[in-house]
Write an enzyme that holds these catalytic residues in place. Sequence first.
Site, PDB file in Angstrom:
ATOM      1  N   TYR A   1      38.462  42.284  35.254  1.00 31.35           N
ATOM      2  CA  TYR A   1      39.780  42.196  35.898  1.00 31.35           C
ATOM      3  C   TYR A   1      40.328  40.770  36.002  1.00 31.35           C
ATOM      4  CZ  TYR A   1      39.839  47.204  37.136  1.00 31.35           C
ATOM      5  OH  TYR A   1      39.870  48.590  37.104  1.00 31.35           O
TER       6      TYR A   1
ATOM      7  N   ASN B   1      36.659  51.299  39.165  1.00 26.02           N
ATOM      8  CA  ASN B   1      38.080  51.457  38.827  1.00 26.02           C
ATOM      9  C   ASN B   1      38.595  52.675  39.593  1.00 26.02           C
ATOM     10  OD1 ASN B   1      37.476  53.858  37.241  1.00 26.02           O
ATOM     11  ND2 ASN B   1      36.618  52.438  35.746  1.00 26.02           N
TER      12      ASN B   1
ATOM     13  N   ASP C   1      29.781  48.130  37.379  1.00 26.89           N
ATOM     14  CA  ASP C   1      29.994  49.570  37.536  1.00 26.89           C
ATOM     15  C   ASP C   1      29.035  50.344  36.609  1.00 26.89           C
ATOM     16  OD1 ASP C   1      31.149  51.948  38.271  1.00 26.89           O
ATOM     17  OD2 ASP C   1      33.069  51.612  37.248  1.00 26.89           O
TER      18      ASP C   1
ATOM     19  N   GLY D   1      30.502  46.487  32.975  1.00 24.46           N
ATOM     20  CA  GLY D   1      30.127  45.501  33.996  1.00 24.46           C
ATOM     21  C   GLY D   1      29.193  46.041  35.058  1.00 24.46           C
TER      22      GLY D   1
ATOM     23  N   THR E   1      36.199  39.672  39.301  1.00 28.46           N
ATOM     24  CA  THR E   1      36.095  38.411  38.551  1.00 28.46           C
ATOM     25  C   THR E   1      35.560  38.581  37.120  1.00 28.46           C
ATOM     26  OG1 THR E   1      33.855  37.922  39.329  1.00 28.46           O
ATOM     27  CG2 THR E   1      35.682  37.124  40.690  1.00 28.46           C
TER      28      THR E   1
HETATM   29  N1  AR6 Z   1      24.722  42.759  39.303  1.00 27.83           N
HETATM   30  C1  AR6 Z   1      25.571  41.899  39.902  1.00 27.83           C
HETATM   31  N2  AR6 Z   1      26.728  41.498  39.366  1.00 27.83           N
HETATM   32  C2  AR6 Z   1      27.043  41.958  38.137  1.00 27.83           C
HETATM   33  C3  AR6 Z   1      26.207  42.864  37.421  1.00 27.83           C
HETATM   34  C4  AR6 Z   1      25.005  43.271  38.060  1.00 27.83           C
HETATM   35  N3  AR6 Z   1      24.161  44.118  37.485  1.00 27.83           N
HETATM   36  N4  AR6 Z   1      26.813  43.144  36.222  1.00 27.83           N
HETATM   37  C5  AR6 Z   1      27.950  42.436  36.194  1.00 27.83           C
HETATM   38  N5  AR6 Z   1      28.107  41.721  37.332  1.00 27.83           N
HETATM   39  P1  AR6 Z   1      33.078  43.492  36.508  1.00 27.83           P
HETATM   40  P2  AR6 Z   1      35.745  43.770  37.761  1.00 27.83           P
HETATM   41  C6  AR6 Z   1      29.184  40.818  37.767  1.00 27.83           C
HETATM   42  O1  AR6 Z   1      33.715  43.310  35.183  1.00 27.83           O
HETATM   43  O2  AR6 Z   1      36.173  42.449  37.240  1.00 27.83           O
HETATM   44  C7  AR6 Z   1      34.404  47.944  35.072  1.00 27.83           C
HETATM   45  O3  AR6 Z   1      34.490  48.437  33.768  1.00 27.83           O
HETATM   46  C8  AR6 Z   1      30.040  40.176  36.708  1.00 27.83           C
HETATM   47  O4  AR6 Z   1      29.352  39.063  36.128  1.00 27.83           O
HETATM   48  O5  AR6 Z   1      31.907  44.372  36.595  1.00 27.83           O
HETATM   49  O6  AR6 Z   1      36.038  44.113  39.189  1.00 27.83           O
HETATM   50  C9  AR6 Z   1      34.991  48.881  36.107  1.00 27.83           C
HETATM   51  O7  AR6 Z   1      34.849  50.228  35.737  1.00 27.83           O
HETATM   52  C10 AR6 Z   1      31.235  39.746  37.554  1.00 27.83           C
HETATM   53  O8  AR6 Z   1      30.919  38.532  38.226  1.00 27.83           O
HETATM   54  O9  AR6 Z   1      34.169  44.057  37.597  1.00 27.83           O
HETATM   55  C11 AR6 Z   1      36.433  48.478  36.127  1.00 27.83           C
HETATM   56  O10 AR6 Z   1      37.182  49.116  35.124  1.00 27.83           O
HETATM   57  C12 AR6 Z   1      31.336  40.841  38.606  1.00 27.83           C
HETATM   58  O11 AR6 Z   1      30.108  41.583  38.521  1.00 27.83           O
HETATM   59  C13 AR6 Z   1      36.396  47.005  35.861  1.00 27.83           C
HETATM   60  O12 AR6 Z   1      35.177  46.761  35.157  1.00 27.83           O
HETATM   61  C14 AR6 Z   1      32.499  41.784  38.437  1.00 27.83           C
HETATM   62  O13 AR6 Z   1      32.727  42.047  37.050  1.00 27.83           O
HETATM   63  C15 AR6 Z   1      36.323  46.197  37.141  1.00 27.83           C
HETATM   64  O14 AR6 Z   1      36.405  44.847  36.822  1.00 27.83           O
END
Ligand code: AR6
Length: 216
Positions: free
Chosen positions: A125, A22, A32, A30, A122
Amino acid sequence: MIKIIQGDITTLAVDAIVNAANQVMLGGGGVDGAIHRAAGPELYEACLKVPEVRPGVRCPTGEARITPGFRLPAKFVIHTVGPVYRDGLHGEPEKLAACYRNSLALAAENGCKSIAFPCISTGVYGYPIEDAAKIAVREVEDYLTQSCREAEVAEEESGRARSPVSPERSEPRKRSLEVCAPQDRGAVAPRPPIEVIFCCFSERDASVYKRLLNMV
Ligand code: AR6
């Protein structure tokens, strides 16, 4: 070269993994959260040192920043901020495309030969996976095509420098260079080739990428 992996991005021994961060860049949920946990508290400290461009914003949406990977097998973490999805009509596609372009450019600047992307935007967000994956694949393919052309042009140019061509051969050669490099790149060095991994957490996401890349 493009690969699709289903699994946890924090386990990949690549030059750079991309974090779907973020704007504050100090961790979250997630992917992050997983990256910060695996990299250790040094990553938080390194992120704190990234200068704010305005209060509370270290990395504006669509841009990218780089830190070391600390306890991760990856050398670097490239932090990028995807758009929060509303309806796709509020600049989300352009911002998401910029995430991929800017991350690849930053990887190249830092000499990375391999980079792994999660499915940016995905999760929390809310970007629909089909639409987001199309953008991801398009941007990566464009980047790889361009870097391949640049390498061809560099090779042709170095070949010409080694063995000057006779005047009757110089015209077709010049034309082929124009085909390879339509835009004026000046003296910019070619982008190094890079292996790109789409690291999908779920089987469903991986199958979307496989279909788009004709790997099924
Ligand atoms: N390895 C690979 N992919 C992953 C993992 C992992 N260990 N964990 C989750 N995913 P998201 P965004 C996938 O929510 O939508 C955070 O709080 C997950 O299944 O992590 O860009 C940040 O601080 C999905 O397909 O990111 C921001 O505030 C993908 O990673 C916000 O979330 C992205 O999901 C960003 O949201």
